[in-house]
Design a protein around this motif. Structure first.
Motif, short mmCIF file in Angstrom:
data_model
loop_
_atom_site.label_atom_id
_atom_site.label_comp_id
_atom_site.label_asym_id
_atom_site.label_seq_id
_atom_site.Cartn_x
_atom_site.Cartn_y
_atom_site.Cartn_z
N THR A 134 77.37 164.09 -57.13
CA THR A 134 76.32 163.99 -56.15
C THR A 134 75.95 165.18 -55.21
O THR A 134 76.85 165.83 -54.58
N GLU A 135 74.67 165.48 -55.26
CA GLU A 135 74.21 166.56 -54.36
C GLU A 135 74.07 166.07 -52.99
O GLU A 135 73.27 165.17 -52.95
N LEU A 136 74.45 166.71 -51.93
CA LEU A 136 74.39 166.52 -50.95
C LEU A 136 73.64 167.80 -50.15
O LEU A 136 74.36 168.55 -49.24
N PRO A 137 72.30 167.73 -49.86
CA PRO A 137 71.58 168.71 -49.26
C PRO A 137 71.96 168.83 -47.96
O PRO A 137 71.88 169.96 -47.60
N GLU A 138 72.16 167.77 -47.25
CA GLU A 138 72.35 167.93 -45.82
C GLU A 138 73.65 168.68 -45.49
O GLU A 138 73.67 169.58 -44.53
N LEU A 139 74.59 168.62 -46.29
CA LEU A 139 75.98 169.39 -46.09
C LEU A 139 75.59 170.96 -46.49
O LEU A 139 76.15 171.97 -45.57
N GLY A 140 74.61 171.12 -47.49
CA GLY A 140 74.36 172.51 -47.73
C GLY A 140 73.63 173.32 -46.59
O GLY A 140 73.93 174.32 -46.17
N ALA A 141 72.70 172.61 -45.75
CA ALA A 141 72.07 173.13 -44.39
C ALA A 141 73.27 173.16 -43.53
O ALA A 141 72.85 174.19 -42.74
N GLU A 142 73.90 172.22 -43.41
CA GLU A 142 74.97 172.29 -42.25
C GLU A 142 75.87 173.58 -42.36
O GLU A 142 76.37 174.11 -41.37
N LEU A 143 76.35 173.79 -43.70
CA LEU A 143 77.43 174.90 -43.87
C LEU A 143 76.62 176.11 -44.29
O LEU A 143 77.48 177.14 -44.29
N GLY A 144 75.25 176.33 -44.37
CA GLY A 144 74.64 177.49 -44.55
C GLY A 144 75.04 178.11 -45.98
O GLY A 144 75.11 179.42 -46.00
N VAL A 145 75.02 177.00 -47.08
CA VAL A 145 74.92 177.48 -48.29
C VAL A 145 73.87 177.05 -49.19
O VAL A 145 73.10 176.15 -48.59
N GLY A 146 73.91 177.32 -50.44
CA GLY A 146 72.81 176.82 -51.14
C GLY A 146 72.78 175.48 -51.39
O GLY A 146 71.75 174.53 -51.27
N ARG A 147 73.77 174.87 -52.26
CA ARG A 147 73.76 173.58 -52.69
C ARG A 147 75.41 173.14 -52.55
O ARG A 147 76.16 174.03 -53.00
N VAL A 148 75.29 171.85 -52.17
CA VAL A 148 76.81 171.25 -52.28
C VAL A 148 76.70 169.95 -52.95
O VAL A 148 75.85 169.07 -52.85
N PHE A 149 77.57 170.09 -53.87
CA PHE A 149 78.08 168.85 -54.87
C PHE A 149 79.39 168.05 -54.39
O PHE A 149 80.25 168.87 -54.29
N VAL A 150 79.41 166.86 -54.74
CA VAL A 150 80.68 165.87 -54.60
C VAL A 150 81.18 165.45 -55.89
O VAL A 150 80.10 164.41 -56.43
N LYS A 151 82.19 165.46 -56.51
CA LYS A 151 82.49 164.99 -57.55
C LYS A 151 83.37 163.71 -57.00
O LYS A 151 84.28 163.77 -56.54
N ASP A 152 82.73 162.54 -57.30
CA ASP A 152 83.08 161.33 -56.79
C ASP A 152 84.13 160.54 -57.43
O ASP A 152 83.66 159.86 -58.54
N GLU A 153 85.36 160.61 -57.28
CA GLU A 153 86.47 159.98 -58.05
C GLU A 153 87.00 158.66 -57.53
O GLU A 153 87.80 158.08 -57.72
#
Length: 376
Positions: free
Chosen positions: A47-66
């Motif tokens: 799952t991509e979480l654009p909100e986390l990318g913006a919060e952390l100042g990086v391009g894209r953040v994905f979560v591998k959901d187990e």
């Protein structure tokens, strides 16, 4: 009051100087083929979480959901299923007796439940030893899988020791996710099983337009077997740059961080933590050479940081218990606060970087007892 008394404590942090040149043999693809043939197999979501990318100042953040893997609320079923299959296949090929065997293991919850589930599916028995403090609901879930459960009056490392003793009984086999002398092959099969997660991740990132893979993977670490699988995947392939690999542990059980700081595997005395599945005092001897050679950085986080990370993931629609949310807590610790610019530089991250968080469990894996300890 001294001049420095108001300064916040230093972040429990280790980073490798320079880019690691360490490489290893590639992971076997056999486990992925095995898992894909199981009737309840499906890749877990990325799952991509654009909100986390913006919060952390990086391009894209994905979560591998187990949070749902082979019908269980954590990734552990990957390793347990492959190891049980390999043990039974070898026994059959060697002409050994076909009487049911007893698979023995120590656990803080999810690994033991996974071993019990896979043993029951294959018509075998399971004996699971749990350390002091594991929630009664966790014990009940393992019992519901048909396993015998023994509660050990001590920490996880003591439960591991007693499991090895119990596995010396006739027709008993130790299926432990931390290596012990004489049992390294089965631990290695567990690690091979975890590699299915990494193979899925490559395919899912490519489908999201990330053909070159992530720039950083954040991995929750207990004894280090999952981290070993991730390191093997990225340091064992002969193509493309490897991502930075960040290990995240509880402050109460940071054995890998302590070992990396010392340059040799060491044990630590563990305390209480809501990240119970990471509450391990000694790195796996099988994993340690990979952790020592292949990790880029390690950080220890508090229970409060893990709880806040779990709440943030929940708000974004991802079910993650304290152990799984440790991946986000560790990333936050690395990329924010005093010294964050230097840590970003050391990890090679900028505003275009792609980051993957391995959320290793769902919230259903984490009942709390009165002292706040969770199952993992």
């Amino acid at each position: 009051m001294s001049e420095n008394s108001s300064r916040p404590p230093a972040l429990p942090w280790w980073v490798r100087p320079g880019v690691p040149a360490w490489r290893c043999a590639p992971a076997s693809a056999e486990a992925r083929v095995f898992h894909a043939a199981l009737p309840d197999y499906a890749p877990t979501p990325l799952t991509e979480l654009p909100e986390l990318g913006a919060e952390l100042g990086v391009g894209r953040v994905f979560v591998k959901d187990e949070s749902c893997r082979l019908g269980l609320p954590a990734f552990k079923a990957l390793g347990a299923s492959w190891a049980v299959h390999r043990v039974l296949a070898e026994r059959a090929a060697g002409g050994m007796r076909t009487d049911p065997v007893t698979f023995v293991t120590a656990t803080d919850g999810n690994h033991g439940r996974a071993v019990a589930r896979m043993a029951r599916r294959r018509g075998q028995h399971a004996h699971v030893l749990v350390p002091q403090g594991v929630h009664p609901r966790a014990v009940a879930a393992i019992v519901d899988e048909g396993a015998k459960v023994t509660e050990v009056p001590g920490p996880y490392d003591e439960a591991v020791r007693r499991a090895a003793e119990a596995a010396a009984a006739p027709d008993a086999v130790l299926v432990q996710d931390t290596a012990l002398p004489g049992h390294e092959r089965i631990t290695g099969w567990i690690v091979e099983g975890y590699a299915t997660l990494c193979a899925e991740l490559d395919e899912q990132l490519a489908a999201q337009g990330v053909a070159d893979g992530p720039d950083l993977v954040s991995v929750p670490v207990g004894v280090g077997s999952l981290a070993q699988a991730v390191i093997t995947h990225y340091r064992g392939r002969g193509r493309g740059p490897a991502p930075a690999l960040l290990a995240v542990e509880p402050e109460a059980a940071a054995c890998v961080l302590a070992s990396l700081t010392r340059g040799e595997a060491v044990g630590v005395t563990t305390g209480e933590t809501a990240m119970a599945g990471l509450n391990c005092g000694t790195p796996s001897s099988l994993a340690w050479p990979y952790l020592h050679g292949g990790l880029d950085a390690a950080v220890a986080v508090s229970d409060g940081a893990a709880s806040r990370a779990a709440a943030r993931l929940a708000a974004l629609g991802v079910s993650s218990g304290p152990c799984g949310a440790a991946a986000l807590a560790g990333l936050r610790a690395a990329l924010t606060g005093a010294g964050a610019d230097a840590r970003r530089t050391a990890l090679g991250l900028d505003t275009t970087s792609v980051i993957v968080l391995l959320s290793t469990e769902g919230t259903s894996a984490n009942p709390h007892h009165a002292a706040g300890r969770a199952l993992s």
